[in-house]
Motif scaffolding. Structure first.
Motif, PDB file in Angstrom:
ATOM      1  N   LYS A  30       0.837  -1.205   0.000  1.00 47.93           N
ATOM      2  CA  LYS A  30       0.000   0.000   0.000  1.00 47.93           C
ATOM      3  C   LYS A  30       0.870   1.253   0.000  1.00 47.93           C
ATOM      4  CE  LYS A  30      -4.327  -1.001  -0.107  1.00 47.93           C
ATOM      5  NZ  LYS A  30      -5.134  -0.578  -1.224  1.00 47.93           N
ATOM      6  N   ASN A  31       1.965   1.228   0.751  1.00 50.44           N
ATOM      7  CA  ASN A  31       2.861   2.374   0.829  1.00 50.44           C
ATOM      8  C   ASN A  31       3.565   2.615  -0.502  1.00 50.44           C
ATOM      9  OD1 ASN A  31       4.080   4.513   2.163  1.00 50.44           O
ATOM     10  ND2 ASN A  31       5.877   3.286   2.674  1.00 50.44           N
ATOM     11  N   ASP A  32       3.871   1.557  -1.235  1.00 46.61           N
ATOM     12  CA  ASP A  32       4.530   1.705  -2.534  1.00 46.61           C
ATOM     13  C   ASP A  32       3.613   2.349  -3.564  1.00 46.61           C
ATOM     14  OD1 ASP A  32       6.854   0.661  -1.582  1.00 46.61           O
ATOM     15  OD2 ASP A  32       6.506  -1.361  -2.385  1.00 46.61           O
ATOM     16  N   GLU A  33       2.321   2.244  -3.385  1.00 48.56           N
ATOM     17  CA  GLU A  33       1.377   2.832  -4.335  1.00 48.56           C
ATOM     18  C   GLU A  33       1.284   4.347  -4.195  1.00 48.56           C
ATOM     19  OE1 GLU A  33      -2.332   0.900  -3.672  1.00 48.56           O
ATOM     20  OE2 GLU A  33      -1.643  -1.029  -4.419  1.00 48.56           O
ATOM     21  N   LYS A  34       1.602   4.877  -3.024  1.00 49.70           N
ATOM     22  CA  LYS A  34       1.492   6.313  -2.784  1.00 49.70           C
ATOM     23  C   LYS A  34       2.710   7.034  -3.360  1.00 49.70           C
ATOM     24  CE  LYS A  34      -0.814   5.748   1.663  1.00 49.70           C
ATOM     25  NZ  LYS A  34      -0.701   6.011   3.102  1.00 49.70           N
ATOM     26  N   PRO A  35       2.501   8.211  -3.956  1.00 52.05           N
ATOM     27  CA  PRO A  35       3.662   8.984  -4.415  1.00 52.05           C
ATOM     28  C   PRO A  35       4.404   9.561  -3.208  1.00 52.05           C
ATOM     29  CG  PRO A  35       1.634  10.189  -4.819  1.00 52.05           C
ATOM     30  CD  PRO A  35       1.239   8.833  -4.317  1.00 52.05           C
ATOM     31  N   THR A  36       5.705   9.677  -3.340  1.00 48.84           N
ATOM     32  CA  THR A  36       6.487  10.228  -2.238  1.00 48.84           C
ATOM     33  C   THR A  36       6.347  11.741  -2.207  1.00 48.84           C
ATOM     34  OG1 THR A  36       8.442  10.438  -3.603  1.00 48.84           O
ATOM     35  CG2 THR A  36       8.163   8.361  -2.424  1.00 48.84           C
ATOM     36  N   ALA A  37       6.838  12.367  -1.149  1.00 46.94           N
ATOM     37  CA  ALA A  37       6.757  13.826  -1.019  1.00 46.94           C
ATOM     38  C   ALA A  37       7.549  14.497  -2.130  1.00 46.94           C
ATOM     39  CB  ALA A  37       7.271  14.250   0.346  1.00 46.94           C
ATOM     40  N   PHE A  38       8.669  13.898  -2.554  1.00 45.99           N
ATOM     41  CA  PHE A  38       9.470  14.490  -3.619  1.00 45.99           C
ATOM     42  C   PHE A  38       8.717  14.479  -4.946  1.00 45.99           C
ATOM     43  CE2 PHE A  38      12.421  13.976  -7.182  1.00 45.99           C
ATOM     44  CZ  PHE A  38      13.103  15.170  -7.077  1.00 45.99           C
ATOM     45  N   GLN A  39       7.981  13.437  -5.218  1.00 47.94           N
ATOM     46  CA  GLN A  39       7.259  13.349  -6.478  1.00 47.94           C
ATOM     47  C   GLN A  39       6.147  14.375  -6.563  1.00 47.94           C
ATOM     48  OE1 GLN A  39       6.112   9.265  -6.310  1.00 47.94           O
ATOM     49  NE2 GLN A  39       7.878   8.551  -7.460  1.00 47.94           N
ATOM     50  N   LYS A  40       5.691  14.879  -5.439  1.00 45.81           N
ATOM     51  CA  LYS A  40       4.623  15.871  -5.439  1.00 45.81           C
ATOM     52  C   LYS A  40       5.144  17.287  -5.660  1.00 45.81           C
ATOM     53  CE  LYS A  40       1.684  13.314  -2.259  1.00 45.81           C
ATOM     54  NZ  LYS A  40       1.067  13.305  -0.945  1.00 45.81           N
ATOM     55  N   THR A  41       6.446  17.514  -5.478  1.00 47.63           N
ATOM     56  CA  THR A  41       6.999  18.861  -5.572  1.00 47.63           C
ATOM     57  C   THR A  41       7.238  19.254  -7.020  1.00 47.63           C
ATOM     58  OG1 THR A  41       9.274  18.087  -5.432  1.00 47.63           O
ATOM     59  CG2 THR A  41       8.160  18.585  -3.357  1.00 47.63           C
ATOM     60  N   ASN A  42       7.524  20.526  -7.205  1.00 47.81           N
ATOM     61  CA  ASN A  42       7.818  21.034  -8.543  1.00 47.81           C
ATOM     62  C   ASN A  42       9.181  20.579  -9.034  1.00 47.81           C
ATOM     63  OD1 ASN A  42       5.401  22.375  -8.813  1.00 47.81           O
ATOM     64  ND2 ASN A  42       6.160  24.255  -7.886  1.00 47.81           N
ATOM     65  N   LEU A  43      10.046  20.145  -8.141  1.00 44.39           N
ATOM     66  CA  LEU A  43      11.370  19.702  -8.560  1.00 44.39           C
ATOM     67  C   LEU A  43      11.287  18.517  -9.510  1.00 44.39           C
ATOM     68  CD1 LEU A  43      13.342  19.893  -5.207  1.00 44.39           C
ATOM     69  CD2 LEU A  43      13.552  21.402  -7.158  1.00 44.39           C
ATOM     70  N   SER A  44      10.355  17.661  -9.288  1.00 45.96           N
ATOM     71  CA  SER A  44      10.257  16.480 -10.142  1.00 45.96           C
ATOM     72  C   SER A  44       9.565  16.790 -11.462  1.00 45.96           C
ATOM     73  CB  SER A  44       9.508  15.367  -9.422  1.00 45.96           C
ATOM     74  OG  SER A  44       8.176  15.770  -9.179  1.00 45.96           O
ATOM     75  N   ARG A  45       8.909  17.938 -11.563  1.00 43.94           N
ATOM     76  CA  ARG A  45       8.190  18.274 -12.784  1.00 43.94           C
ATOM     77  C   ARG A  45       8.929  19.289 -13.664  1.00 43.94           C
ATOM     78  NH1 ARG A  45       3.402  19.988  -9.779  1.00 43.94           N
ATOM     79  NH2 ARG A  45       3.254  18.288  -8.327  1.00 43.94           N
ATOM     80  N   ARG A  46      10.115  19.737 -13.236  1.00 44.84           N
ATOM     81  CA  ARG A  46      10.811  20.761 -14.012  1.00 44.84           C
ATOM     82  C   ARG A  46      11.389  20.160 -15.287  1.00 44.84           C
ATOM     83  NH1 ARG A  46      16.453  20.835 -13.511  1.00 44.84           N
ATOM     84  NH2 ARG A  46      17.212  19.313 -12.000  1.00 44.84           N
ATOM     85  N   GLU A  47      11.613  21.028 -16.263  1.00 43.82           N
ATOM     86  CA  GLU A  47      12.189  20.567 -17.525  1.00 43.82           C
ATOM     87  C   GLU A  47      13.698  20.486 -17.382  1.00 43.82           C
ATOM     88  OE1 GLU A  47      11.003  22.610 -21.009  1.00 43.82           O
ATOM     89  OE2 GLU A  47       8.940  22.829 -20.333  1.00 43.82           O
ATOM     90  N   LEU A  48      14.270  19.486 -17.987  1.00 43.52           N
ATOM     91  CA  LEU A  48      15.711  19.325 -17.955  1.00 43.52           C
ATOM     92  C   LEU A  48      16.337  20.126 -19.090  1.00 43.52           C
ATOM     93  CD1 LEU A  48      15.892  15.487 -17.335  1.00 43.52           C
ATOM     94  CD2 LEU A  48      16.130  17.315 -15.664  1.00 43.52           C
ATOM     95  N   ARG A  49      17.600  20.504 -18.902  1.00 46.31           N
ATOM     96  CA  ARG A  49      18.313  21.224 -19.956  1.00 46.31           C
ATOM     97  C   ARG A  49      18.520  20.298 -21.142  1.00 46.31           C
ATOM     98  NH1 ARG A  49      23.388  23.263 -16.814  1.00 46.31           N
ATOM     99  NH2 ARG A  49      22.435  22.390 -14.975  1.00 46.31           N
ATOM    100  N   PRO A  50      18.495  20.867 -22.343  1.00 50.01           N
ATOM    101  CA  PRO A  50      18.751  20.001 -23.505  1.00 50.01           C
ATOM    102  C   PRO A  50      20.184  19.480 -23.474  1.00 50.01           C
ATOM    103  CG  PRO A  50      18.542  22.301 -24.161  1.00 50.01           C
ATOM    104  CD  PRO A  50      18.219  22.235 -22.712  1.00 50.01           C
ATOM    105  N   LYS A  51      20.349  18.267 -23.890  1.00 49.70           N
ATOM    106  CA  LYS A  51      21.680  17.652 -23.878  1.00 49.70           C
ATOM    107  C   LYS A  51      22.493  18.180 -25.055  1.00 49.70           C
ATOM    108  CE  LYS A  51      20.298  13.424 -21.601  1.00 49.70           C
ATOM    109  NZ  LYS A  51      20.263  11.974 -21.666  1.00 49.70           N
ATOM    110  N   LYS A  52      23.759  18.452 -24.790  1.00 48.56           N
ATOM    111  CA  LYS A  52      24.677  18.873 -25.842  1.00 48.56           C
ATOM    112  C   LYS A  52      25.358  17.648 -26.419  1.00 48.56           C
ATOM    113  CE  LYS A  52      25.719  23.270 -23.632  1.00 48.56           C
ATOM    114  NZ  LYS A  52      26.786  24.082 -23.037  1.00 48.56           N
ATOM    115  N   SER A  53      25.655  17.736 -27.691  1.00 50.57           N
ATOM    116  CA  SER A  53      26.398  16.614 -28.274  1.00 50.57           C
ATOM    117  C   SER A  53      27.824  16.664 -27.744  1.00 50.57           C
ATOM    118  CB  SER A  53      26.379  16.695 -29.797  1.00 50.57           C
ATOM    119  OG  SER A  53      26.996  17.891 -30.209  1.00 50.57           O
TER     120      SER A  53
END
Length: 60
Positions: A30-53
């Motif tokens: 049951k605990n594994d089904e719940k999202p963690t506190a980190f997954q709820k924050t904006n940090l996990s939803r931010r866009e990553l920088r484009p990768k350079k070749s």
């Protein structure tokens, strides 16, 4: 039915261990089904920088 209750009463330690194990597995799943506190924050939803070749060093 009385025999089952008598067996459970006679084997209390084994019964508690078995019930504790089953309850622990259930709560863990049951605990594994719940999202963690980190997954709820904006940090996990931010866009990553484009990768350079990687390019080749010294061959520009």
């Amino acid at each position: 039915m009385m025999n089952v209750i008598q067996i459970i009463c006679d084997q209390k330690a084994h019964t508690f261990v078995l019930v504790g194990f089953v309850l622990g597995c259930y709560l863990d799943r049951k605990n594994d089904e719940k999202p963690t506190a980190f997954q709820k924050t904006n940090l996990s939803r931010r866009e990553l920088r484009p990768k350079k070749s990687p390019g080749l060093k010294g061959y520009d």
